[in-house]
Design a protein around this motif. Sequence first.
Motif: not given
Length: 209
Positions: A142-154
């Motif tokens: 999320a901090l890196k701006g990779n929001f899709e990856n963050a959502q998948v991990l979430k």
Amino acid sequence: MRLLPFIYIFIFGVVLTVALLFIEQPFWLIYIVIIAVYVVLLVLPPMYTVYKSNNLKKIERFLEKNKKKPIFAYALAVQTGNREEIIDTIQMILSKYKQPYVQEVYKANLALFENNISLFEQRAKQISKEPLHTYYIAYAEALKGNFENAQVLKKKLPVGWMPCAIDAIIAKAHGDMIAFHQAAEQSINLARGVQKFNLFYSFKWMEKE
């Protein structure tokens, strides 16, 4: 003043022992009862405060009484929002507690408060236990701006404060402060004990950043 409750508990234990002896209970039963009473009165209340309490004022009082312990001093430092103080307490934790898991988590926290996102991501990947391993990696994404990856991990995180915290971090990165406050509030409401205290003041700190 802090000694007074222990004196009362000790007196209660003595009175209870005398009462049990008076009614001729066996020694082994008296021993078990007294130990159980001391555990209930001395051990369970602080454990409840640390892990289950929903009362921020009560948690703060507990932290103030135990601030000589670095982990509790860290929570109070987060409350102040002073970056240097937070970093100092993390370094104290790393110096005192050598358990691998503690080292992994607080080294990641140190990189975060030093604003070293690449190191934070590297250390997040080194956390050996779930669900914090996934949580910290999602945080880094999320901090890196990779929001899709963050959502998948979430979605891999257990139901509770962690997914909501990731939502808050993503919202903050987007500059959506309404969504940030909503997700932060949900995360805080789902947390308990010192974790709730940390989240409450961490989100306040994030809001000012």
